[in-house]
Every structure is written in structure tokens, then in C-alpha cells.
Design an enzyme around this catalytic site. Structure first.
Site, mmCIF file in Angstrom:
data_model
loop_
_atom_site.group_PDB
_atom_site.id
_atom_site.type_symbol
_atom_site.label_atom_id
_atom_site.label_comp_id
_atom_site.label_asym_id
_atom_site.label_seq_id
_atom_site.Cartn_x
_atom_site.Cartn_y
_atom_site.Cartn_z
ATOM 1 N N LYS A 130 0.874 -1.183 0.000
ATOM 2 C CA LYS A 130 0.000 0.000 0.000
ATOM 3 C C LYS A 130 0.903 1.223 0.000
ATOM 4 O O LYS A 130 2.049 1.159 0.466
ATOM 5 C CB LYS A 130 -0.878 0.005 1.252
ATOM 6 N N GLY A 165 -5.290 2.368 -7.507
ATOM 7 C CA GLY A 165 -5.903 3.541 -6.878
ATOM 8 C C GLY A 165 -6.461 3.220 -5.503
ATOM 9 O O GLY A 165 -6.512 2.071 -5.071
ATOM 10 N N ASP A 166 -6.859 4.255 -4.808
ATOM 11 C CA ASP A 166 -7.573 4.147 -3.524
ATOM 12 C C ASP A 166 -8.182 5.529 -3.313
ATOM 13 O O ASP A 166 -8.373 6.277 -4.299
ATOM 14 C CB ASP A 166 -6.594 3.755 -2.389
ATOM 15 N N ASN A 182 -15.700 6.281 -5.706
ATOM 16 C CA ASN A 182 -15.719 5.131 -6.606
ATOM 17 C C ASN A 182 -16.511 3.945 -6.039
ATOM 18 O O ASN A 182 -17.411 3.415 -6.696
ATOM 19 C CB ASN A 182 -14.265 4.727 -6.904
HETATM 20 P P1 NAP Z 1 -12.793 7.858 -3.346
HETATM 21 O O1 NAP Z 1 -13.342 7.629 -4.703
HETATM 22 O O2 NAP Z 1 -11.709 8.822 -3.159
HETATM 23 O O3 NAP Z 1 -14.021 8.217 -2.386
HETATM 24 C C1 NAP Z 1 -13.825 8.303 -1.016
HETATM 25 C C2 NAP Z 1 -15.119 8.741 -0.365
HETATM 26 O O4 NAP Z 1 -14.989 8.631 1.042
HETATM 27 C C3 NAP Z 1 -15.439 10.201 -0.646
HETATM 28 O O5 NAP Z 1 -16.832 10.361 -0.642
HETATM 29 C C4 NAP Z 1 -14.790 10.890 0.541
HETATM 30 O O6 NAP Z 1 -15.371 12.133 0.862
HETATM 31 C C5 NAP Z 1 -15.067 9.913 1.656
HETATM 32 N N1 NAP Z 1 -14.032 10.058 2.681
HETATM 33 C C6 NAP Z 1 -12.690 9.928 2.513
HETATM 34 N N2 NAP Z 1 -12.047 10.157 3.669
HETATM 35 C C7 NAP Z 1 -13.009 10.449 4.559
HETATM 36 C C8 NAP Z 1 -12.975 10.770 5.929
HETATM 37 N N3 NAP Z 1 -11.805 10.842 6.605
HETATM 38 N N4 NAP Z 1 -14.175 10.977 6.554
HETATM 39 C C9 NAP Z 1 -15.334 10.896 5.865
HETATM 40 N N5 NAP Z 1 -15.425 10.605 4.559
HETATM 41 C C10 NAP Z 1 -14.279 10.378 3.925
HETATM 42 O O7 NAP Z 1 -12.248 6.481 -2.704
HETATM 43 P P2 NAP Z 1 -12.794 4.999 -2.920
HETATM 44 O O8 NAP Z 1 -11.893 4.347 -3.891
HETATM 45 O O9 NAP Z 1 -14.255 5.012 -3.155
HETATM 46 O O10 NAP Z 1 -12.464 4.362 -1.494
HETATM 47 C C11 NAP Z 1 -13.412 4.309 -0.433
HETATM 48 C C12 NAP Z 1 -13.024 3.213 0.560
HETATM 49 O O11 NAP Z 1 -12.985 1.948 -0.122
HETATM 50 C C13 NAP Z 1 -11.641 3.368 1.204
HETATM 51 O O12 NAP Z 1 -11.678 2.839 2.507
HETATM 52 C C14 NAP Z 1 -10.774 2.476 0.331
HETATM 53 O O13 NAP Z 1 -9.596 2.052 1.012
HETATM 54 C C15 NAP Z 1 -11.723 1.323 0.094
HETATM 55 N N6 NAP Z 1 -11.392 0.487 -1.069
HETATM 56 C C16 NAP Z 1 -11.299 1.020 -2.309
HETATM 57 C C17 NAP Z 1 -11.014 0.188 -3.387
HETATM 58 C C18 NAP Z 1 -10.973 0.692 -4.792
HETATM 59 O O14 NAP Z 1 -10.841 -0.128 -5.701
HETATM 60 N N7 NAP Z 1 -11.099 1.982 -5.050
HETATM 61 C C19 NAP Z 1 -10.781 -1.173 -3.170
HETATM 62 C C20 NAP Z 1 -10.906 -1.705 -1.882
HETATM 63 C C21 NAP Z 1 -11.218 -0.849 -0.841
HETATM 64 P P3 NAP Z 1 -14.533 13.486 0.582
HETATM 65 O O15 NAP Z 1 -14.710 13.723 -0.872
HETATM 66 O O16 NAP Z 1 -15.164 14.493 1.456
HETATM 67 O O17 NAP Z 1 -13.099 13.175 0.977
#
Ligand code: NAP
Length: 450
Positions: A130, A169-170, A244
Site C-alpha cells: 500500500k 488507486g484508492d 468510486n
Molecule cells: P474515493 O473515490 O476517493 O471516495 C472516497 C469517499 O470517502 C469520498 O466520498 C470521501 O469524501 C469519503 N471520505 C474519505 N475520507 C473520509 C474521511 N476521513 N471521513 C469521511 N469521509 C471520507 O475512494 P474509494 O476508492 O471510493 O475508497 C473508499 C473506501 O474503499 C476506502 O476505505 C478504500 O480504502 C476502500 N477500497 C477502495 C477500493 C478501490 O478499488 N477503489 C478497493 C478496496 C477498498 P470526501 O470527498 O469528502 O473526501
């Protein structure tokens, strides 16, 4: 758990905390795993003799670096970059990059640690890693994001490669950022390889990769619901986040006949009692991915409730899919969810439930799918992207989606196999931790002192 083993866990955790101070999220993630493994390790002393647990919590390598870049005003800015190469026993390091101001070493170590078990559960040959930075893409221009990504990759490129470490990404790293990072890698190395996943379709990306984590989480929840002869049809679903994972969870829940009534960001949540249908979802995608606006604007556009600085867990729904960030459901919120009739929680985000919240869900006997199993669909399709890149061909949407569904069903099967209690209750936390551990631990045993 026997008294002696609790003493063992306490001593192990005390040493881990002393060695890794001020990293509460890392301690939390490790504690959950050692609790699940305790009995299993007693029954399988070969892992104890080889000190697998002591080795598996120690990253193989940590890279920390300076990322200097120039903003649009011509000012010098500096952020910190990281890559945690946690475990390569079963394949090249694999895991996302997170760009968010809250990023620090402890958070990335927790994510890298969880990634090792998650990747193992997919059954694909991927180790765990990571990385990321405390850079905040919010409010930055495309040019600023590009300059940051180029500077970040100018250091990272020497540590990664298609057979070494393959980032994705994340939070804060989507298609735009992966494009800038990939362009810089290719330019420096003068080679076109599958060194990053989540790439655009026109330069080696896989169909279904953007959808994979959200779809995969819904597929996993579907499998859990099946054990109680239930489906998503006509169920009310609470989702947090609006990025996402959240977006494609809404899409798949809609496909299956459920109704999603909440979304959120770090400033608050919206509640739409009529449900976020396909057209409204299109707006969310435009709002978040193109306009890069806030979820509050959804409430203004559609005239629904917006609750500032709160999370959506006080609303009523049978199913909850936390999809924002770590520790976003605490004990009180977990109790409220269950009291309001929620009986299925499947984690799209990584570690969104606190240990107390998880304890509540398990004590109440609801269906609880931990992130390292439930959200493994994203990295699974990243693995499929690597395969397609190696073969230099592209599979169809249907082919990738079918493989994703089969992988999620298999992960559910593994969790059930290792997590089924004498009462018949499936503890998916234990199941994911033990199921993910075995393959990595056996590979480490075979490879000797590594
Ligand atoms: P993303 O597209 O950047 O979206 C993140 C979302 O979570 C946004 O709505 C963001 O709001 C909110 N957020 C982020 N930090 C926050 C905080 N400290 N408090 C409250 N809201 C918060 O990211 P994503 O890829 O959807 O990832 C979301 C989660 O899924 C993460 O835990 C990530 O590790 C997990 N995940 C992602 C993937 C993947 O393929 N993308 C795979 C496995 C797990 P703001 O815009 O206000 O920051």
C-alpha cells in the site's frame, strides 16, 4: 479463547505497540487478526514454531520519500510519499495508493497489512502493499494534480515493476491520477508494462475495474443474504461515501432491485427516501468525478435532506454498505443500526467499523462481511488486469464480470469454511483472517527464513 492465549495476545500486542508506536490503526488491524488466529495457531503449532505471526506484521520494506512540486501560483510545495511493501510470499506486492491529508505511516501499514490477507483470499498470485501521500487533491487544478503525480512517480518508479510491485488507486487516486502516474513511469522507464492497475481502457485498463469494488461488495453481501434465503430485492440500503466504491455499489444495488437512500462525504450525508435511481446516480458521478463538488449539492438539486457533519447510520435500512473510510461506524452507531432493523453490514471501505462496532454486529448475530473479504473485488479485477496485460489481450465486460462474481462467491465460501461456529453462525471476520492467513503462511514456511 483460553486465559493463557489472551496473555499471549496481550504480550504480542504490547511488543508490537512498543516497536510501532503512535500507529493506532495498525495496532487495531493486527489485534483483530491475532484474535481470530489465536485458537488456530494453538491447533497448528508449525506456524508458531516458524514465528510466522512475528514475521507477517513486519513489512518487508518501507519506502518514504520527499515529493516536491510547484503549485499554480508558482510556489514550492512539499508532501511526503510512501510505499509499504508488506509481503511478497505469494506474488508481487499489490495494493492501492491513497492521496488524502490524513495519510500517515500507521494508516498505510494497516492498509498494507489487511491487503496481504485480502489478496490471498482472491486466490490470485498477489502479495500485499500500500502507498500514498498526505497530498490533498481537493481544490487542486488538473495541472497541479499532474505535477504532483509526476513528482511522486519520479521517486516511486525505481521501486516498482510488473514483477515487483504493482500499485493501483484508492481514496483520492482514480482514473485521472493513475493516468498521470502511468505516463510518468512510461516516460522515465521507456517501457509499456502493466506496472499500475486501474488504467484507462485505451492504454491497457480492464473493463469492470472501476466497478469492481462496489459490484464485488454487493456480490459478497448477496452471498451472505443467500444463507438466510434473502436477496436485495425491495430492501432499503444505507451507503456512506460518494466516491468510486459508493457509486458502483449504488449501481449494482439498483440492478438487484434494492433502494439506496443515503450517500455521504467528509462534510455530511444526504437522505433521499425515494432512492438514488439511475438518473440521480448519473448526477452523482458527474458531481464527484467531473465537477469534483460536494454531496451537499445533491440535496440542493433534488430537494432532499442534508445532514451536516453526521454519518448516515441513524437512518433506517436492512442493509448497510460503509464505503468511505476507516472507523466510520462506532459502537453507538452499530447499536442504532441493529435496533433500526439492519441485519446485513458489508464493508466496501477498509476497516470502517471500530472493534466495538464489530463486536456488536457479531454479538447480535447479524451478517457482517469484513472489508478484507467483502471489498476484495477491486484488487481481484486488478489481478485480472495484470493477467490481460501479460497476455496482451482484453477480455469482454461479461467475461471479467463473471470472473469477479465467481471470485466473490469463492471468497464467501472460504470465509464460511474457516468461520463457521458449532452453532452454525458464520463469523466472517475469523473466516477471512484464517482463510487469508493459511496460503501466505504456508508459502512463507516453504520459502524458509524470508
Ligand atoms: P474515493 O473515490 O476517493 O471516495 C472516497 C469517499 O470517502 C469520498 O466520498 C470521501 O469524501 C469519503 N471520505 C474519505 N475520507 C473520509 C474521511 N476521513 N471521513 C469521511 N469521509 C471520507 O475512494 P474509494 O476508492 O471510493 O475508497 C473508499 C473506501 O474503499 C476506502 O476505505 C478504500 O480504502 C476502500 N477500497 C477502495 C477500493 C478501490 O478499488 N477503489 C478497493 C478496496 C477498498 P470526501 O470527498 O469528502 O473526501
Amino acid at each position: 479463547m483460553s486465559h493463557t492465549s489472551s496473555l499471549g495476545i496481550n504480550a504480542f500486542m504490547a511488543e508490537l505497540k512498543a516497536k510501532n508506536p503512535a500507529e493506532p490503526e495498525f495496532h487495531q488491524a493486527v489485534h483483530e487478526v491475532v484474535e481470530s488466529l489465536d485458537e488456530f495457531l494453538d491447533e497448528n503449532p508449525k506456524y508458531k514454531h516458524a514465528r510466522i505471526l512475528e514475521r507477517i506484521v513486519e513489512p518487508e520494506r518501507i519506502i518514504m520519500f520527499r515529493v516536491p512540486w510547484i503549485n499554480d501560483k508558482g510556489e514550492m510545495c512539499v508532501n511526503r510519499g510512501y510505499r509499504i511493501e508488506m509481503n511478497s510470499a505469494i506474488g508481487p506486492y499489490k495494493g492501492g495508493l491513497r492521496f488524502h491529508p490524513t495519510v500517515n505511516l500507521g494508516i498505510l501499514k494497516f492498509l498494507a497489512f489487511e491487503q496481504v490477507f485480502k489478496n490471498s483470499l482472491t486466490t490470485l498470485p498477489m502479495g500485499g502493499g500500500k502507498g500514498g501521500s498526505d497530498f490533498d487533491p481537493k481544490g487542486k487544478s488538473d495541472n497541479e494534480v499532474m505535477r504532483f503525480c509526476q513528482s511522486f512517480m519520479t521517486e516511486l518508479y525505481r521501486h516498482i515493476g510488473p514483477n515487483t510491485d504493482v500499485p493501483a488507486g484508492d481514496i483520492g487516486v482514480g482514473g485521472r491520477e493513475i493516468g498521470f502516474l502511468y505516463g510518468q513511469f512510461k516516460r522515465i522507464k521507456n517501457e509499456f508494462t502493466g506496472v499500475l492497475t486501474g488504467k484507462g481502457l485505451n492504454y491497457g485498463g480492464s473493463l469492470i475495474r472501476p466497478e469492481a469494488t462496489g459490484y464485488g461488495n454487493v456480490y459478497f453481501a448477496q452471498e451472505m443474504l443467500k444463507t438466510r434465503n434473502e436477496t436485495f430485492k425491495n430492501k432499503t440500503v444505507l451507503i456512506s461515501g460518494s466516491g468510486n466504491v459508493a457509486q458502483f455499489s449504488v449501481e449494482k444495488v439498483n440492478d438487484l432491485g434494492g433502494k439506496v437512500v443515503t450517500l455521504s462525504d467528509s462534510n455530511g450525508y444526504i437522505f433521499d427516501p425515494d432512492g438514488i435511481d439511475g438518473d440521480k446516480l448519473k448526477y452523482v458521478m458527474y458531481l464527484k468525478n467531473v465537477k469534483r463538488g460536494r454531496i451537499k449539492e445533491y440535496a440542493e438539486k433534488f430537494g432532499v435532506k442534508y445532514v451536516e457533519n453526521e454519518r448516515p447510520w441513524k437512518e433506517k435500512g436492512e442493509i448497510a454498505l460503509p464505503s468511505a473510510t476507516q472507523n466510520e461506524i462506532n459502537e453507538i452507531e452499530a447499536i442504532t443500526l441493529v435496533q433500526n432493523g439492519c441485519y446485513c453490514v458489508s464493508e466496501g471501505a477498509n476497516m470502517p467499523s471500530t472493534p466495538e462496532a464489530i463486536h456488536t454486529f457479531i454479538e447480535k448475530g447479524i451478517l457482517f462481511g469484513p472489508g478484507k473479504a467483502a471489498n476484495a473485488g477491486g484488487v481481484a479485477v486488478s489481478g485480472l488486469e495484470m493477467t490481460q496485460n501479460s497476455m496482451r489481450l482484453n477480455w469482454t465486460r461479461e467475461e471479467v464480470d463473471n470472473r469477479l462474481q465467481i471470485i466473490m462467491q469463492n471468497i464467501h465460501h472460504t470465509c464460511s469454511e474457516y468461520g463457521k461456529k458449532d452453532s452454525g453462525f458464520i463469523n466472517y471476520v475469523d473466516g477471512a483472517n484464517i482463510g487469508g492467513f493459511v496460503k501466505v503462511a504456508d508459502a512463507m514456511l516453504s520459502q524458509g527464513a524470508v
